[in-house]
Design an enzyme around this catalytic site. Structure first.
Site, PDB file in Angstrom:
ATOM      1  N   GLY A   1       8.436   9.388   0.161  1.00 31.91           N
ATOM      2  CA  GLY A   1       7.270   9.431   1.040  1.00 31.91           C
ATOM      3  C   GLY A   1       6.790   8.074   1.501  1.00 31.91           C
TER       4      GLY A   1
ATOM      5  N   GLU B   1      11.358  16.214   4.201  1.00 25.21           N
ATOM      6  CA  GLU B   1      12.469  15.858   3.301  1.00 25.21           C
ATOM      7  C   GLU B   1      12.580  16.877   2.166  1.00 25.21           C
ATOM      8  OE1 GLU B   1      12.777  11.028   3.686  1.00 25.21           O
ATOM      9  OE2 GLU B   1      11.247  11.835   2.372  1.00 25.21           O
TER      10      GLU B   1
ATOM     11  N   LYS C   1      15.476   0.289  -7.093  1.00 23.75           N
ATOM     12  CA  LYS C   1      14.621   1.492  -7.136  1.00 23.75           C
ATOM     13  C   LYS C   1      14.616   2.168  -8.516  1.00 23.75           C
ATOM     14  CE  LYS C   1      14.056   1.605  -2.507  1.00 23.75           C
ATOM     15  NZ  LYS C   1      14.785   2.498  -1.642  1.00 23.75           N
TER      16      LYS C   1
HETATM   17  C1  A5P Z   1      10.612   8.546   3.583  1.00 21.84           C
HETATM   18  O1  A5P Z   1       9.397   9.168   3.598  1.00 21.84           O
HETATM   19  C2  A5P Z   1      11.001   8.223   2.179  1.00 21.84           C
HETATM   20  O2  A5P Z   1      11.013   9.325   1.345  1.00 21.84           O
HETATM   21  C3  A5P Z   1      12.322   7.483   2.178  1.00 21.84           C
HETATM   22  O3  A5P Z   1      13.374   8.315   1.834  1.00 21.84           O
HETATM   23  C4  A5P Z   1      12.190   6.363   1.249  1.00 21.84           C
HETATM   24  O4  A5P Z   1      11.058   5.610   1.647  1.00 21.84           O
HETATM   25  C5  A5P Z   1      13.418   5.468   1.162  1.00 21.84           C
HETATM   26  O5  A5P Z   1      13.464   4.533   2.208  1.00 21.84           O
HETATM   27  P1  A5P Z   1      14.340   3.221   2.136  1.00 21.84           P
HETATM   28  O6  A5P Z   1      15.748   3.660   1.986  1.00 21.84           O
HETATM   29  O7  A5P Z   1      14.065   2.517   3.432  1.00 21.84           O
HETATM   30  O8  A5P Z   1      13.853   2.414   0.964  1.00 21.84           O
END
Ligand code: A5P
Length: 237
Positions: free
Chosen positions: A101, A109, A127
């Site tokens: 998010g 998603e 992460k």
């Molecule tokens: C979008 O709302 C998020 O759930 C993305 O999947 C998440 O922020 C991952 O983004 P990055 O790959 O840019 O870190």
């Protein structure tokens, strides 16, 4: 809220590896964010070289990248995805929980992931954490925001309305709602917290994903590691 971490090389390694898992004729959920974008572009290359594939974007952002990559697009009315490739903002080292998010797209998603046969999460190694500790994004009906903020405080969280960067006022999601980022500190029991957030009137969806992923692809500067959920803890990973 989005903090850019991790190298583009690592994100690209994860995204491109995920794209190799797509087979002829598949319907693929296209995740949002910079890591999933690498998978979408790699899929576009494969489609240009003869792979037949259809994509279901999880956001307007993912849709734009997919169109630029030349992918055929469809939606959930036409069929459910065989596979979803999506990113995450934080993933528990051991277990099944992750936070999404950061790009305000977690509602679609989660819907697309829930509809899919298999969910592949792509991240760079920054992460991975022992315990989830980022703020949890909530997509909230605009009229419900003060009530949701009060409810979040009542369970020990600190809510913060996400502000837009290139517009006055708050972020407005692809669905016309607001985003409230909720800080809880380190989260010991994501499943219980997920249940409490889901039960709050006015919360369209929260960004805790428990038991949604099937496979995790972690990109590094030198390659990828691939694991199945539930993850096992690895010392010094
Ligand atoms: C979008 O709302 C998020 O759930 C993305 O999947 C998440 O922020 C991952 O983004 P990055 O790959 O840019 O870190």
């Amino acid at each position: 809220m989005k903090e850019r971490t991790g190298s583009e090389v690592a994100k690209r390694a994860a995204g491109e590896h995920a794209a190799t898992q797509v087979e002829e004729g598949m319907c693929v959920g296209l995740g949002t964010g910079s890591t999933a974008a690498h998978a979408i572009r790699a899929l576009g290359h494969r489609a240009a070289n003869g792979l037949t594939v259809q994509g279901i974007p999880t956001s307007l952002g993912a849709r734009a990248i997919a169109r630029e990559a030349g992918l055929s697009l469809t939606d959930l009315d036409e069929g459910l995805p065989d596979l979803v490739i999506d990113g995450a903002d934080q993933v528990e080292q051991a277990g099944t929980a992750l936070i999404k998010g950061g790009g305000a797209a977690h509602t679609r998603e989660k819907v697309v992931a829930t509809a899919a046969d298999r969910v592949v999460i792509v991240i760079d190694e920054t992460k991975l954490v022992d315990r989830l500790n980022r703020s949890i994004p909530l997509e909230v009906l605009p009229a419900a925001q003060p009530v949701v903020a009060r409810e979040i405080r009542s369970i020990g969280g600190e809510p913060s309305l996400r502000a837009a960067r290139a517009k006055d006022g708050p972020v407005v999601t692809d669905n016309g709602n607001l985003v409230v980022d909720c800080a809880f500190g380190p989260i010991d029991d994501p499943e219980t917290l997920a249940g409490m957030l889901a039960a709050m009137p006015g919360v369209v969806e929260h960004g805790l994903f428990c038991d949604v992923g099937d496979e995790l692809i972690v990109g590094t500067e030198t390659g990828v590691s691939v694991e199945s959920f539930p993850l096992e803890s690895h010392e010094g990973r």
